[in-house]
Design a protein around this motif. Sequence first.
Motif, PDB file in Angstrom:
ATOM      1  N   TYR A 322       0.855  -1.194   0.000  1.00 17.86           N
ATOM      2  CA  TYR A 322       0.000   0.000   0.000  1.00 17.86           C
ATOM      3  C   TYR A 322       0.887   1.238   0.000  1.00 17.86           C
ATOM      4  O   TYR A 322       1.963   1.240   0.569  1.00 17.86           O
ATOM      5  N   GLU A 344     -10.112   1.668   7.144  1.00 18.95           N
ATOM      6  CA  GLU A 344      -9.257   2.099   8.254  1.00 18.95           C
ATOM      7  C   GLU A 344      -8.293   0.984   8.619  1.00 18.95           C
ATOM      8  O   GLU A 344      -8.498  -0.176   8.230  1.00 18.95           O
ATOM      9  N   ALA A 345      -7.266   1.323   9.380  1.00 22.99           N
ATOM     10  CA  ALA A 345      -6.310   0.320   9.850  1.00 22.99           C
ATOM     11  C   ALA A 345      -7.047  -0.785  10.597  1.00 22.99           C
ATOM     12  O   ALA A 345      -7.926  -0.518  11.413  1.00 22.99           O
ATOM     13  N   TYR A 363      -5.497  -4.262   6.427  1.00 21.76           N
ATOM     14  CA  TYR A 363      -4.968  -2.936   6.096  1.00 21.76           C
ATOM     15  C   TYR A 363      -4.071  -2.469   7.242  1.00 21.76           C
ATOM     16  O   TYR A 363      -4.499  -2.400   8.402  1.00 21.76           O
ATOM     17  N   PRO A 364      -2.805  -2.159   6.929  1.00 23.38           N
ATOM     18  CA  PRO A 364      -1.821  -1.892   7.998  1.00 23.38           C
ATOM     19  C   PRO A 364      -2.043  -0.578   8.753  1.00 23.38           C
ATOM     20  O   PRO A 364      -2.633   0.371   8.231  1.00 23.38           O
ATOM     21  N   ALA A 365      -1.513  -0.548   9.972  1.00 19.96           N
ATOM     22  CA  ALA A 365      -1.690   0.603  10.864  1.00 19.96           C
ATOM     23  C   ALA A 365      -0.891   1.822  10.412  1.00 19.96           C
ATOM     24  O   ALA A 365      -1.204   2.952  10.813  1.00 19.96           O
ATOM     25  N   ASP A 366       0.145   1.619   9.591  1.00 22.21           N
ATOM     26  CA  ASP A 366       0.983   2.747   9.176  1.00 22.21           C
ATOM     27  C   ASP A 366       0.457   3.444   7.912  1.00 22.21           C
ATOM     28  O   ASP A 366       1.129   4.312   7.360  1.00 22.21           O
ATOM     29  N   GLN A 367      -0.755   3.071   7.473  1.00 26.89           N
ATOM     30  CA  GLN A 367      -1.328   3.685   6.279  1.00 26.89           C
ATOM     31  C   GLN A 367      -2.518   4.577   6.651  1.00 26.89           C
ATOM     32  O   GLN A 367      -3.243   4.293   7.604  1.00 26.89           O
ATOM     33  N   PRO A 368      -2.733   5.663   5.893  1.00 21.29           N
ATOM     34  CA  PRO A 368      -3.844   6.572   6.201  1.00 21.29           C
ATOM     35  C   PRO A 368      -5.189   5.964   5.778  1.00 21.29           C
ATOM     36  O   PRO A 368      -5.213   4.994   5.009  1.00 21.29           O
TER      37      PRO A 368
END
Length: 533
Positions: A322, A344-345, A363-368
Amino acid sequence: MSEWQFVRLGEVCTKITDGTHHSPLNGSSGDFKYITAKNIKPWGLDLTNVTYVDQKTHREIFSRCDVRKGDVLYVKDGATTGRVALNPLEEEFSLLSSVGVLRPGPAVRAKYLLYALQEPQTREKMLADVAGVAITRLTLRKLNDALIPLAPLACQDRIVEKIEELLSDLDAGVAELKVAQRKLIQYRQSLLKAAVEGELTAGWRAEREKRGGIAETGEQLLERILAERRRRWEEKQLAKFNEQGKKPPKGWKEKYPEPVEPDTANLPELPEGWVWASIQQLASDAPYSLAIGPFGSNLKVSDYSDQGVPLIFVRNIRSKNYGGNFTKFVSVSKALELRSHSVEAGDVLITKMGEPPGDADVYPADQPPAIITADCIKVRANDDLIKPHFLAAAINSLVGKLQVLPITQGVAQKKVSLGRFSTIAVPIPSLDEQEEIVERLQSACCQSECVDKELISLGQMCIAQRKNILKAAFSGQLVPQDPNDEPASVLLERIRVERATQKLKRKPKTPPPLGEGARRAGEGAATKKKSRL
């Protein structure tokens, strides 16, 4: 390399053509094989998914393109332009125009031509000549004019022999790498299977039993969460009745939208305390927790921009990648319009389309925050019931895949609807066991990813080595150059002379005898000529 010469393919091939320009009716059975670009693979002609045409159709195609054993087949149209294969078949077959046919003449060996077309610089120059937007094409004229380095015939034989010797060793190594990669895939699937069927944590459960057991089993957990969910719905309904000043009507509780229960008929037996739950049951009851990407005109290419809120495509889910340089965005205002498709993360994303669909990722936590596009499914799970990474593992496991396959529809594109997908069953252990499983999976996956990267690196080295071998071969560095070899220029000139001599030796055709009418007409014309004189 003074004995070498650059020549046009048209100079050394006795025939350059392609197949039919009209896709004929073809199917899984028929009289003659029908070869297209999909049958030309990096390793040669692949007949795994070949289709067939009837005899009449074949005769029409074959009259123009009479492919013979030893001809070089060259993909000239589409995404795989530049792939080549030597035709090993004795039998006749029909060909689509996406594949060109190069028939080697006396100046070039078939295998030499095959490898020359794969040589990196030659391949690069030929691909630079492709034209077209939707489908790229290399025209027959450009194919005729393409240049290859031509060595003396004796040198061609030495080059082919050396290339095949070196590639044989290299291909053996590549085959071993592919076996290792297949085993790695099998290992991952075995790991997922053990995780979602309880085998991976069997020892962990036994230890917990010794220490007093699990506080809340998966079965108890699901029952509690579903009861809480129903209670929240009833409280909201009562609040609405109070706002409206109405008394709850008779049977209002029966209108509760009960989430569908899973069909567990053909599913494996679960450990004690585990339970099956449908995607609908384990999803959050918040709005838009189960969603697919926007339909058609709701999100058009013209809505894309270079900044704003990122879009998520099927390719992102499959690659687990991503962000980055190729990310597409929509404006913040457009994202607000599409908020029902927001991500969302921690959301679990699933491919709605594919061969087959059903690949899942978290969906990873470091993505908006982002927006999913068409052919993507979003599941926002109830975190008090199931951990996102455990849910993704269950969907990716064989248990998940075998449920997605029967509900997949479509011919050209395989798809699964959100409605059908939301009914598949997922195993639910206790939350503590889910966390233990996820931790073990992540540890094992981290190790397997390291192995995978190493295998990929070795594979790239093999590709680079293959290119180096071909570069050396066609720059005259792979085999010794023999000054006694007949130079390519002399060979070509000799062949030209021989062809010209053969044409001169051909006897002119004797004209047929004149009929009586024609003879009299000739005599009459002669008489008129004399009278004018």
